[in-house]
Each structure stands twice: as structure tokens, then as C-alpha cells.
Design a protein around this motif. Structure first.
Motif, short mmCIF file in Angstrom:
data_model
loop_
_atom_site.label_atom_id
_atom_site.label_comp_id
_atom_site.label_asym_id
_atom_site.label_seq_id
_atom_site.Cartn_x
_atom_site.Cartn_y
_atom_site.Cartn_z
N VAL A 140 0.84 -1.20 0.00
CA VAL A 140 0.00 0.00 0.00
C VAL A 140 0.88 1.25 0.00
O VAL A 140 0.66 2.19 -0.78
CB VAL A 140 -0.94 0.00 1.22
CG1 VAL A 140 -1.70 1.32 1.32
CG2 VAL A 140 -1.91 -1.17 1.15
N VAL A 141 1.87 1.28 0.87
CA VAL A 141 2.77 2.43 0.96
C VAL A 141 3.49 2.65 -0.37
O VAL A 141 3.60 3.77 -0.87
CB VAL A 141 3.79 2.23 2.10
CG1 VAL A 141 4.84 3.34 2.09
CG2 VAL A 141 3.08 2.19 3.45
N THR A 178 1.23 13.82 -3.77
CA THR A 178 2.61 14.16 -3.44
C THR A 178 2.88 13.84 -1.98
O THR A 178 2.20 14.35 -1.09
CB THR A 178 2.88 15.65 -3.70
OG1 THR A 178 2.61 15.94 -5.07
CG2 THR A 178 4.34 15.97 -3.40
N TYR A 179 3.86 12.99 -1.77
CA TYR A 179 4.26 12.63 -0.41
C TYR A 179 5.73 12.99 -0.21
O TYR A 179 6.53 12.92 -1.15
CB TYR A 179 4.08 11.13 -0.17
CG TYR A 179 2.63 10.66 -0.23
CD1 TYR A 179 1.80 10.81 0.86
CD2 TYR A 179 2.13 10.05 -1.37
CE1 TYR A 179 0.47 10.37 0.81
CE2 TYR A 179 0.82 9.61 -1.44
CZ TYR A 179 0.00 9.76 -0.34
OH TYR A 179 -1.31 9.33 -0.39
N ALA A 180 6.08 13.32 1.02
CA ALA A 180 7.46 13.68 1.33
C ALA A 180 8.36 12.46 1.45
O ALA A 180 9.58 12.59 1.45
CB ALA A 180 7.51 14.49 2.63
N ILE A 187 3.00 6.83 5.57
CA ILE A 187 2.52 6.07 6.73
C ILE A 187 1.71 6.97 7.66
O ILE A 187 0.62 6.61 8.12
CB ILE A 187 3.70 5.44 7.48
CG1 ILE A 187 4.38 4.38 6.60
CG2 ILE A 187 3.24 4.82 8.80
CD1 ILE A 187 5.67 3.83 7.17
N ARG A 188 2.23 8.17 7.92
CA ARG A 188 1.55 9.09 8.85
C ARG A 188 0.19 9.51 8.32
O ARG A 188 -0.81 9.48 9.05
CB ARG A 188 2.43 10.32 9.09
CG ARG A 188 1.89 11.23 10.21
CD ARG A 188 2.67 12.51 10.35
NE ARG A 188 2.40 13.43 9.25
CZ ARG A 188 3.27 13.75 8.30
NH1 ARG A 188 4.49 13.23 8.33
NH2 ARG A 188 2.96 14.58 7.33
N ARG A 189 0.12 9.88 7.04
CA ARG A 189 -1.14 10.35 6.47
C ARG A 189 -2.16 9.22 6.31
O ARG A 189 -3.36 9.42 6.51
CB ARG A 189 -0.87 11.03 5.13
CG ARG A 189 -0.20 12.40 5.32
CD ARG A 189 0.39 12.93 4.04
NE ARG A 189 -0.60 13.13 2.99
CZ ARG A 189 -0.30 13.61 1.79
NH1 ARG A 189 0.96 13.95 1.51
NH2 ARG A 189 -1.24 13.77 0.89
N THR A 190 -1.68 8.04 5.96
CA THR A 190 -2.58 6.89 5.84
C THR A 190 -3.18 6.54 7.20
O THR A 190 -4.38 6.30 7.33
CB THR A 190 -1.85 5.67 5.26
OG1 THR A 190 -1.32 6.00 3.98
CG2 THR A 190 -2.79 4.48 5.12
N PHE A 232 -3.98 0.32 5.67
CA PHE A 232 -2.77 -0.40 5.25
C PHE A 232 -3.09 -1.80 4.71
O PHE A 232 -2.18 -2.50 4.25
CB PHE A 232 -1.80 -0.53 6.42
CG PHE A 232 -1.24 0.79 6.88
CD1 PHE A 232 -0.20 1.38 6.18
CD2 PHE A 232 -1.75 1.44 7.98
CE1 PHE A 232 0.34 2.60 6.59
CE2 PHE A 232 -1.24 2.66 8.40
CZ PHE A 232 -0.19 3.24 7.70
N TYR A 233 -4.35 -2.18 4.77
CA TYR A 233 -4.74 -3.52 4.30
C TYR A 233 -5.81 -3.47 3.23
O TYR A 233 -6.48 -4.46 2.97
CB TYR A 233 -5.22 -4.37 5.49
CG TYR A 233 -4.08 -4.79 6.39
CD1 TYR A 233 -3.36 -5.94 6.13
CD2 TYR A 233 -3.71 -4.00 7.48
CE1 TYR A 233 -2.29 -6.31 6.94
CE2 TYR A 233 -2.64 -4.36 8.29
CZ TYR A 233 -1.94 -5.52 8.01
OH TYR A 233 -0.88 -5.88 8.81
#
Length: 218
Positions: free
Chosen positions: A153-154, A164-166, A172-175, A184-185
């Protein structure tokens, strides 16, 4: 070739090299390390292809601001020109964690097979029936999927050009913040249903072809 097939081929080559000149079976740790080495090699070779596949799948025709790709070669060329080598290796770091999927699967399969033959008082090299191979392959695949699915997923979200992710930590934090643990599943059950039969067939064919080839060399 499918990535798992390529990883299995590399794993068998590394395992054979590790066992060369030895009379004893490999330990669980040695199976794990051999499979991890095979996974890293396979990932390094195939990551640009999987980035391209993800971009092609995630094209939104209704979104005029998104990059449009005409096909695999066009996508590879545009990603390289616009984002460089780094663009072709987006998701590589979580992919490294993802090599644990194959490593855990192969280790679980080998350990299940070894423990089962011991339980049945069979010789390690004795052939099992197809149902026994299928059962062990299915259990090892399900174990690996459940254990490592969040990385997929990540990784997919990192490769999506529409968000856009850093970095990995940001994904992980935003999810977690927006979707919680179930985020995550997402899609895991269909994934298990899709990959398990192919895994079972692969292991049954592999075991029988290996026996056939070994028999001919004796």
C-alpha cells in the motif's frame, strides 16, 4: 517474467550455491537470508517496470493535468526525462522491506515441508503428494501476504503521480491519520485470492520438475 518467478529462480540459485558441498539442510535463517538476497536482486532489476505499470494503471483520463502515457516505452522515457533515475526507482525503499515477503514465504514453505516430513518420519528428499505441496504453498503465501501487505500500500501510493508525499514516513503518517490501520490492508483479501492459486501451482510444478531433473542427472 513475473517478479515472483524471477525471485524464485534467483532464490533457488542462491540456495544451491549456499548448500554446495554440504550434507545438511539449510537452517531457517539461511533460507530467509537466501530469499532476501534474491528479492533485493530482483527488485533492483525490475523496479522501473513496476513504476511504469503503476503509472499506466493510475492514469485518469478525466484529469487533464495528469501525465498521459501512450504505452510502456513512452512511460519509461517520460518518467526518465521528467524525473530522472530517481523517478524510475520510486518506491524502492519500501520495496526493500517488501523483499521480506518472498523471504518469509520461502522460509515458511521450507520449514513447513521439513517439519512435515519429520512428523511423517519421511526422508527429507522424499516426494510428497500434490495436495501436501499445495497446502504448504498456500499457508506460506497467506502468512507472507498478511505479514507484509502494508508495504505494498505504501509503495503504490508513493508511485502514484496524482498525490505528493514527502517520503515513506509521510505516507505512513497520512494513511494512519486518514484511514487508520485498515488503510494499510486495503485490497488484501482480493490479493490473497488472486495470488494464492498461482503460488500453489508454481510450487507443485517446481517440486515435480526438480525431482524429474534430479532423477535424470543420477
Amino acid at each position: 517474467m513475473h517478479r515472483k518467478d524471477e525471485q524464485e529462480k534467483n532464490y533457488n540459485a542462491i540456495k544451491a550455491y549456499t548448500r554446495e558441498g554440504r550434507q545438511t539442510e539449510l537452517s531457517a535463517t539461511e533460507h530467509l537470508v537466501s530469499a532476501a538476497e534474491a528479492g533485493i536482486l530482483t527488485l533492483t532489476i525490475t523496479n522501473p517496470i513496476w513504476v511504469t505499470k503503476t503509472r499506466l494503471i493510475l492514469q485518469y483520463n478525466s484529469d487533464q493535468t495528469s501525465k498521459q502515457y501512450k504505452g510502456m516505452l513512452d512511460a519509461l522515457g517520460k518518467i526518465y526525462r521528467q524525473e530522472g533515475v530517481r523517478g524510475l526507482y520510486r518506491g524502492y525503499v519500501p520495496g526493500l522491506f517488501g523483499t521480506s515477503h518472498g523471504a518469509l514465504q520461502f522460509m515458511a514453505y521450507e520449514e513447513l515441508k521439513r517439519d512435515y516430513t519429520k512428523y511423517k518420519n519421511m526422508a527429507p528428499e522424499q516426494k510428497l503428494n500434490p495436495l501436501e505441496y499445495i497446502t504448504m504453498a498456500a499457508l506460506s503465501k497467506i502468512f507472507a501476504v498478511v505479514t507484509t501487505y502494508p508495504y505494498q500500500v505504501v509503495r503504490a501510493r508513493l508511485q502514484d503521480q496524482h498525490n505528493t508525499y514527502a517520503g515513506v514516513v509521510d505516507v505512513i503518517r497520512r494513511t494512519w491519520r486518514n484511514e487508520g490501520a485498515p488503510g494499510f490492508y486495503k485490497g488484501m483479501v482480493p490479493n490473497v485470492i488472486r495470488v494464492t492459486p498461482a503460488c500453489c501451482i508454481t510450487f507443485v510444478v517446481y517440486e515435480n520438475v526438480s525431482r524429474l531433473l534430479l532423477g535424470r542427472t543420477k
